[in-house]
Design a protein around this motif. Structure first.
Motif, PDB file in Angstrom:
ATOM      1  N   GLU A 371     -43.611 -41.624  16.709  1.00 47.10           N
ATOM      2  CA  GLU A 371     -43.416 -42.646  15.678  1.00 47.10           C
ATOM      3  C   GLU A 371     -43.087 -43.954  16.508  1.00 47.10           C
ATOM      4  O   GLU A 371     -43.928 -45.139  15.943  1.00 47.10           O
ATOM      5  N   TYR A 375     -45.861 -47.298  16.593  1.00 47.51           N
ATOM      6  CA  TYR A 375     -45.474 -48.152  15.468  1.00 47.51           C
ATOM      7  C   TYR A 375     -45.625 -49.321  16.467  1.00 47.51           C
ATOM      8  O   TYR A 375     -46.175 -50.676  16.249  1.00 47.51           O
ATOM      9  N   ASP A 379     -49.352 -50.185  15.296  1.00 51.97           N
ATOM     10  CA  ASP A 379     -48.677 -51.483  14.718  1.00 51.97           C
ATOM     11  C   ASP A 379     -48.481 -52.715  14.727  1.00 51.97           C
ATOM     12  O   ASP A 379     -48.184 -53.916  14.100  1.00 51.97           O
ATOM     13  N   PHE A 612     -38.444 -48.389   6.043  1.00 48.10           N
ATOM     14  CA  PHE A 612     -38.722 -49.290   5.797  1.00 48.10           C
ATOM     15  C   PHE A 612     -37.111 -50.424   5.633  1.00 48.10           C
ATOM     16  O   PHE A 612     -37.473 -50.265   4.383  1.00 48.10           O
ATOM     17  N   ALA A 618     -43.608 -53.003   6.392  1.00 47.56           N
ATOM     18  CA  ALA A 618     -44.045 -52.504   5.808  1.00 47.56           C
ATOM     19  C   ALA A 618     -46.064 -53.266   5.403  1.00 47.56           C
ATOM     20  O   ALA A 618     -45.407 -53.532   4.792  1.00 47.56           O
ATOM     21  N   TYR A 619     -45.929 -53.014   6.669  1.00 51.36           N
ATOM     22  CA  TYR A 619     -47.812 -54.015   7.019  1.00 51.36           C
ATOM     23  C   TYR A 619     -48.173 -53.634   6.252  1.00 51.36           C
ATOM     24  O   TYR A 619     -49.326 -54.962   5.494  1.00 51.36           O
ATOM     25  N   THR A 620     -49.138 -53.180   6.365  1.00 50.53           N
ATOM     26  CA  THR A 620     -50.321 -52.686   5.088  1.00 50.53           C
ATOM     27  C   THR A 620     -49.855 -51.743   4.954  1.00 50.53           C
ATOM     28  O   THR A 620     -49.251 -50.617   3.674  1.00 50.53           O
ATOM     29  N   ARG A 623     -48.677 -48.322   5.409  1.00 57.09           N
ATOM     30  CA  ARG A 623     -47.567 -48.046   5.482  1.00 57.09           C
ATOM     31  C   ARG A 623     -46.453 -48.325   4.130  1.00 57.09           C
ATOM     32  O   ARG A 623     -45.357 -47.992   3.646  1.00 57.09           O
ATOM     33  N   GLN A 624     -47.178 -49.096   2.985  1.00 55.14           N
ATOM     34  CA  GLN A 624     -46.383 -49.351   1.642  1.00 55.14           C
ATOM     35  C   GLN A 624     -46.414 -47.973   1.367  1.00 55.14           C
ATOM     36  O   GLN A 624     -45.003 -48.350   0.204  1.00 55.14           O
ATOM     37  N   GLU A 626     -46.440 -45.555   2.150  1.00 56.75           N
ATOM     38  CA  GLU A 626     -45.123 -44.079   2.979  1.00 56.75           C
ATOM     39  C   GLU A 626     -43.727 -44.866   2.509  1.00 56.75           C
ATOM     40  O   GLU A 626     -42.872 -43.624   2.550  1.00 56.75           O
ATOM     41  N   GLU A 840     -57.669 -50.237   6.148  1.00 53.11           N
ATOM     42  CA  GLU A 840     -57.190 -50.137   5.743  1.00 53.11           C
ATOM     43  C   GLU A 840     -56.552 -51.508   4.259  1.00 53.11           C
ATOM     44  O   GLU A 840     -55.858 -51.511   3.338  1.00 53.11           O
TER      45      GLU A 840
END
Length: 911
Positions: A371, A375, A379, A612, A618-620, A623-624, A626, A840
């Motif tokens: 992870e 990241y 990311d 987060f 939570a960029y993309t 990720r949001q 998640e 994405e």
């Protein structure tokens, strides 16, 4: 004259021309949900323009060696400077002339040639000192540096007196506490930086058993002690003498108390910065040494990566460049294949050293894991620059800069100028490599190259972060290294002895202004002032190492006695006690904080429901999603929109368009919940039934005069890729004298989400009316445009479509006495957000709709579950929580900290 023209004026002018050309041709892009930028502005434009300007300005050294090349570059430079004068106001640019002059002077000192006897004397002196003749013994130097580091930790820098910052202090404290409990970085919580703050704070929690401001302050002081070591290592490599390095180290360690400055003044700030860079500086000393210890340099850079992620990456890139230049140019006459093989072997050894450190840490500590790398290496570089966007105040025609912004601009331009001129000197040194050179001169060229490339790489990160503190980040290394390099050049040219150059090092370090990025004349402290500072620092150290007494009605133990007496901290303690009682009365033990204020998770003993801890991370959309899934598993009982006390409530654009998917879920989850104003922000008890707003009296009877609503719209933003329109403003009653009881949208378009009663500090401060603090409203709707007559208009993808002035909104205002009035609100022209690209981002509109529906379903499910199961009522849940202040464990000892052998174990048990 030719030197100034070729190495200062021409590079600056060509850099300006290249930057302006790139800014005019690159279209802005919204690359991440963390940072949508309005049309005409974008972080990608800004970063590309600065990077291109630095590269073009440095490249002029390829051409200025001939008269024709110099003339051509001068012509381009004149055009670039003319474009700057035409497009920008000149006054803000030249307001920072002292910093600009200092940067130009340092770079000019580096460009002065050394010949004949000066070179021979420098070489003889270097050989004499390397043999130990007359220099300070290595063991004695190490002991003195250790003593100075201890003095800086406990006395000169010391653990500072902190005012609360719920974002920065909160992220350090919450991530450090997660480490102590057995969590793993980026798996249980996304680390903001590295072990430089989180790891050190965790060690101080283990050492003292304290949870609060003390671990954060002690970690700061530890970094200052490490900064003394970094100063010594840097000066030892650049000046070549342990005695001179000790002199510079002594000045850096004692300057914060010998001269008048704030407790967290420029010298202390510089020590903290250099302490973060201590392993990068160690690697710099190794990789620029005449001896080839590339594996050892890689070990240092691996530690730098663990200590502070981005600095390790910058240092590795600069180290690889030094190795490549050293091995490709050192062996004159050797076959090219052999030199490439030598350079490749050195690069592989450096990378192997870094990998060895990371592998050992993985075996011993359990991190970094997959992870972490996913990241930080994927990311973070792609999206973090856009996710933390705050517009930079670059000068533009018709835009008035505040005095603070003008001061910032001078510092930012000085840093960029010094970086550019260091790149010029580095390239100049590379171009003169074919000429016969002494070993000391080759080592000096490698040092300039490393510092210049590190500064250039860090400049992009500073622009991405785009606030004053991050613009200055790592500039201490840049300024100190340039000053020491200039001193070394001057010393060698004038053939100074060790004592004279040591005294010059003390004066130079004392004169450096690490915040203003120049020089200043310090004011020495008197004996009485020095004694008072000593007593104060000693008291603060004792307080940070000792248990804190309980403060306030809720027995808060997170502040030291001196900190709790500060006005801001005293008010903050009272505010948290009020909110704690409110949470207890509603039986809330699991909290969700939408904005960047993770301090409250620790203060209210609430498990962090997602890794987060700030939505901006939570960029993309994946990720949001998640983040949403983690929230549904954690089941927080309330939502806090934090405001004030150092929390980051908003960036340049609101969360509705910054993280639209997770924001849609949060809005759906609190749909129909009345906002509860608190001293810490807006609180939503989203597992409880909502309260109905006051209604008008029947039969048209009025208990008082009708309201005179004043409603304004401050911002409207539109994203064509998702068809999302967001607007916000504030409203009041009685000609801006008192708040409204309710405000509802009468002609709501389908799917509109309208909220009133949110906190708006800016409106209250602007009007000097505290009563209007909770008078903000927000409108979020997808698939509707104000100019479309109130009906759905698709996503705005067609030609000529898009938001603008159109049919106004009709709002119903309800006064405190129940009387009503209608008001028409016309939204301002919406700011158009840039395009989205990448797989994405496909289906963004559908993801927003699904998240909103999921939030509303969870809200309904929570209400139905409470009705069906007959769970603990509000009073029973409140009784189940501790009430006596003496029993509230706000300040746990080490034994009271829950531990988990596996990541997330504590969270699973609580569920």
């Amino acid at each position: 004259m030719r030197l100034a023209l070729a190495e200062i004026v021409v590079p600056v002018g060509v850099a300006a021309a290249a930057g302006i050309a790139l800014a005019a041709t690159i279209s802005p892009r919204w690359r991440a949900a963390g940072g949508p930028y309005f049309q005409g502005y974008g972080k990608n434009v800004e970063s590309a323009a600065v990077a291109g300007a630095l590269a073009a300005g440095a490249a002029t050294q390829w051409f200025v060696r001939s008269r024709r090349g110099l003339a051509a570059c001068a012509l381009v430079a004149v055009c670039g400077l003319a474009l700057v004068a035409r497009g920008c106001p000149i006054a803000p640019l030249v307001a920072g002339w002292p910093q600009l002059l200092a940067a130009a002077g340092l770079a000019t000192a580096l460009g002065v040639s050394r010949r004949g006897k000066a070179l021979a004397a420098a070489e003889t002196r270097a050989a004499h000192e390397s043999g130990g003749g007359g220099d300070v013994p290595a063991l004695g130097a190490a002991l003195l540096v250790g003593a100075l580091a201890a003095v800086a930790f406990a006395f000169t820098a010391g653990p500072p007196l902190l005012n609360i910052d719920t974002y920065h202090h909160g992220e350090v404290l919450s991530t450090a506490l997660d480490l102590v409990r057995g969590g793993r970085p980026f798996k249980t919580l996304i680390w903001p930086h590295g072990a430089d703050d989180t790891g050190l704070a965790a060690l101080w929690i283990l050492a003292t058993g304290k949870v609060g401001t003390s671990p954060v302050a002690l970690a700061w002081a530890t970094r200052c002690g490490l900064g003394v070591i970094a100063v010594y290592v840097l000066a030892r490599r650049l000046l070549g003498s342990r005695g001179e390095a000790l002199a510079a180290c002594l000045a850096a360690a004692l300057a914060p108390v010998l001269f008048e400055q704030p407790p967290l003044g420029p010298n202390v700030w510089a020590l903290s910065q250099l302490g973060i860079l201590v392993f990068a500086v160690l690697g710099f000393a190794v990789v620029t040494s005449p001896r080839r210890h590339d594996l050892l340099a890689g070990l240092c850079f691996g530690l730098a990566y663990l200590f502070r992620i981005e600095t390790g990456l910058y240092a590795i890139a600069a180290g690889l460049a030094v190795i490549a230049v050293r091995d490709l140019t050192a062996a004159a006459g050797e076959p090219f294949a052999k030199t490439v093989k030598t350079a490749g072997g050195g690069a592989l050894r450096l990378l192997a050293g870094a990998v060895l450190v990371l592998g050992a840490a993985r075996l011993v500590l359990g991190w970094p894991g997959a992870e972490w790398f996913a990241y930080t290496l994927w990311d973070l570089p792609r999206f973090h620059g856009d996710a933390v966007g705050i517009p930079l105040p670059w000068p533009r025609r018709g835009v008035e800069l505040s005095p603070g912004e003008t001061a910032w601009l001078g510092v930012a331009l000085a840093r960029l100028l010094l970086t550019l001129l260091l790149l010029v000197q580095a390239l100049r040194g590379l171009l003169s490599r074919p000429q016969p050179r002494l070993p000391a001169e080759s080592a000096r060229a490698a040092q300039v190259l490393f510092v210049a490339l590190f500064a250039a790489a860090a400049a992009k990160s500073a622009l991405d972060r785009s606030d004053v503190n991050h613009i200055l980040q790592w500039s201490s290394l840049l300024l100190l290294a340039a000053a020491l390099l200039a001193l070394a050049r001057w010393r060698e040219r004038r053939s100074w002895g060790r004592w004279r150059s040591g005294a010059a090092a003390v004066v130079l370090v004392a004169l450096l202004d690490f915040v203003g990025l120049g020089f200043r004349i310090p004011s020495p402290r008197g004996a009485a002032s020095l004694a008072a500072v000593a007593r104060e620092r000693r008291q603060l150290l004792v307080e940070h190492l000792s248990p804190n007494p309980p403060v306030g009605g809720c027995a808060d133990r997170m502040f030291t006695p001196s900190e709790s007496r500060a006005a801001a901290d005293h008010d903050f303690i009272a505010a948290t006690c009020t909110v704690e009682a409110l949470l207890r009365s509603h039986g809330v033990s699991r909290l969700m904080i939408a904005d960047g204020a993770p301090w409250y998770y620790v203060r209210f003993r609430s498990p962090i429901p997602t890794r987060f801890f700030a939505l901006a991370r939570a960029y993309t959309p994946p990720r949001q999603l998640e983040l949403i899934h983690e929230l549904r598993r954690g089941r927080p009982q309330a939502l806090l929109l934090a405001h004030g006390y150092g929390g980051l409530a908003a960036f340049d654009v609101p969360d509705a368009v910054r993280v639209p998917v997770v924001d849609a879920y949060l809005r759906g989850r609190r749909h129909g919940v009345a906002v509860t104003p608190t001293p810490l922000g807006d609180l939503f008890f989203w597992d409880e039934p909502g309260e109905s707003p006051p209604t008008a009296l029947s039969g048209g009877a009025r208990a008082g005069a009708a309201p005179r609503p004043a409603v304004t719209a401050d911002l409207a933003a539109y994203q064509p890729a998702s068809g999302l329109l967001f607007a916000q403003g504030w409203a009041s009653d009685g000609a801006m004298q008192r708040p409204l009881a309710a405000l509802t949208l009468r002609n709501a378009p389908p799917g509109a989400d309208f909220e009133f009663g949110l906190e708006r500090d800016d409106a209250a401060e602007r009007l000097h009316l505290e009563a209007l603090r909770h008078a903000g409203w927000e409108l979020r709707v997808r698939g509707w445009q104000p100019g479309a007559g109130g009906s759905g208009a698709g996503s705005g993808a067609g030609p000529g479509s898009g938001p603008g002035r159109g049919q106004p909104l009709v709002l119903e205002a309800v006064a405190a006495n129940g009387s009503t009035a209608l008001v028409r609100l016309e939204l301002p022209p919406a700011r158009l957000l840039g395009p989205l690209s990448g797989a994405e981002w496909q289906g963004l509109g559908a993801a927003i709709d699904n998240a909103a529906a999921l939030g509303r379903a969870d809200r309904t499910s929570a209400l139905g579950r409470a009705d069906r199961t007959g769970a603990l009522g509000r009073a029973e849940r409140a009784a189940a929580l501790p009430r006596e202040p003496s029993r509230v464990t706000i300040f746990p000892t080490l034994q009271e900290l829950p531990r988990s052998p596996a990541a997330g174990g504590t969270r699973r048990r609580r569920r």
